[in-house]
Design an enzyme around this catalytic site. Sequence first.
Site, PDB file in Angstrom:
ATOM      1  N   PHE A 137       0.846  -1.189   0.000  1.00 59.14           N
ATOM      2  CA  PHE A 137       0.000   0.000   0.000  1.00 59.14           C
ATOM      3  C   PHE A 137       0.878   1.234   0.000  1.00 59.14           C
ATOM      4  CE2 PHE A 137      -2.486   3.472   1.736  1.00 59.14           C
ATOM      5  CZ  PHE A 137      -3.576   3.425   0.882  1.00 59.14           C
ATOM      6  N   ASP A 222       9.190   2.509   1.820  1.00 57.77           N
ATOM      7  CA  ASP A 222       8.016   3.260   2.257  1.00 57.77           C
ATOM      8  C   ASP A 222       7.823   2.977   3.739  1.00 57.77           C
ATOM      9  OD1 ASP A 222       5.497   4.144   2.968  1.00 57.77           O
ATOM     10  OD2 ASP A 222       4.510   3.470   1.128  1.00 57.77           O
ATOM     11  N   LYS A 251       2.546   9.619   8.285  1.00 61.09           N
ATOM     12  CA  LYS A 251       1.698   9.313   9.449  1.00 61.09           C
ATOM     13  C   LYS A 251       2.170   9.842  10.825  1.00 61.09           C
ATOM     14  CE  LYS A 251      -1.104   5.766   7.456  1.00 61.09           C
ATOM     15  NZ  LYS A 251      -0.768   4.884   6.344  1.00 61.09           N
TER      16      LYS A 251
HETATM   17  C1  LIG Z   1      -1.016   5.172   4.918  1.00 59.15           C
HETATM   18  C2  LIG Z   1       0.042   4.787   4.001  1.00 59.15           C
HETATM   19  C3  LIG Z   1       0.324   5.532   2.843  1.00 59.15           C
HETATM   20  C4  LIG Z   1      -0.550   6.684   2.385  1.00 59.15           C
HETATM   21  O1  LIG Z   1      -0.513   7.749   3.271  1.00 59.15           O
HETATM   22  P1  LIG Z   1      -1.602   8.933   3.102  1.00 59.15           P
HETATM   23  O2  LIG Z   1      -1.143   9.952   4.097  1.00 59.15           O
HETATM   24  O3  LIG Z   1      -2.936   8.341   3.416  1.00 59.15           O
HETATM   25  O4  LIG Z   1      -1.530   9.408   1.713  1.00 59.15           O
HETATM   26  C5  LIG Z   1       1.405   5.170   2.066  1.00 59.15           C
HETATM   27  N1  LIG Z   1       2.175   4.124   2.408  1.00 59.15           N
HETATM   28  C6  LIG Z   1       1.939   3.376   3.502  1.00 59.15           C
HETATM   29  C7  LIG Z   1       2.853   2.248   3.826  1.00 59.15           C
HETATM   30  C8  LIG Z   1       0.860   3.666   4.332  1.00 59.15           C
HETATM   31  O5  LIG Z   1       0.598   2.905   5.388  1.00 59.15           O
END
Ligand SMILES: *Cc1c(COP(=O)(O)O)cnc(C)c1O
Length: 396
Positions: A137, A222, A251
């Site tokens: 994700f 990420d 986050k």
């Molecule tokens: C939540 C998340 C995102 C996206 O972040 P947003 O602030 O919602 O755009 C990207 N990568 C990972 C691993 C995430 O958990």
Amino acid sequence: MTNREIIELTARHVAATYKRFPVAFVRGKGTRLWDGDGKEYLDFVSGLAVNNLGHCHPKVVAALKKQSETLIHVSNLYHIGPQAELAELLCARSFADRVFFCNSGAEANEAAIKLARKFFSARGEARFQIVSMEKSFHGRTMAAMAATGQKKIQEGFEPLLEKFTYAPFNDIEAVRGAITEKTSAVLVEPIQGEGGVNLPDGGYLKELKALCAETGTLLIFDEVQVGMGRTGTLFAYENYNVVPDIMTLAKGLAGGVAIGAMLATDRVAGAFGPGSHASTFGGNPLASAAGVAAVKATLEDGVLENCRKVGAYLVQRLNELKEKNSFVKEIRGKGLIVGMELTVPGAEIVNKCMERGLLINCIGRTVLRFLPPLIVTEAEVDEMASVLKGVFEEYK
Ligand SMILES: *Cc1c(COP(=O)(O)O)cnc(C)c1O
């Protein structure tokens, strides 16, 4: 406003992109939340790994108060003190030399994808393809969505941005097969969050690094979800002794305030010059000041130690529940990102916990995910485990 008033107004006017629980929180402190009807909850979701320091952490609140009375926004046409300070803090504690600031995880990944392309185009090389993982994700914008190896997230938005290919997580040979002379980067979450709390096998990240080195491919981590202390070290990659070329954060970075960041080594970041990329709000004084306060509190107040200690205790308590409930298949996690895989759907369990004042979350239908604030105590883990035990007994 009461729960009901907020829910009705939302139903009428807010885009229906979320299936929301019938509750509205109006106040939070530490690991606790209160809804519009005054009911108290123990929070093991943390706004999805955002409130790593708990709700309204005093140091973050103080920084926000001070900064909001001093300077909230100026353009990146000018230098911004708190932004520079946050960049220095992040670089001092990581592999990186340089930070690009934005406002979310998806934006941070967009920046990483653009940087990977620019890195090679600046050298006159036609390398623009990205290999990412199945069940990954990376966010909901067009490039981040294309990078996300999940059909259900991409459905209805085709044609997708081109040049993304996917390999199963933990399958190094699949990545080897996917890398071509056109590949710019491998993009991977060191631990997959939304995909089900999937941990990397023993040497997987090291092998990815070696493969990237061998093929001249950039490695992008990420860490939007698993960075900022979530796994018991400031960055998840520290657990595996593998450094990327680029890393994305968001986050938990600013104690609950919207922020995103892309970190890179000087070698790679050098491909971005004036005009390459930009963000109006990126690294604004308010978010950056919150970020500085949050990073300092994470490093200075024993938060990482607590995360490791209470994380181990959480896994132990969940394993006790596994012993007694045959529908619990596996417990897996690192620090305070822990998944409990069930052989049955988890939604009803989440609802029943919520009725009893406990917030947990379910991903991929059958994985209960525990993401408490990193300041959570063992006593609060006991409290959570006792609620879950009661719900399991009722469920059987
Ligand atoms: C939540 C998340 C995102 C996206 O972040 P947003 O602030 O919602 O755009 C990207 N990568 C990972 C691993 C995430 O958990």
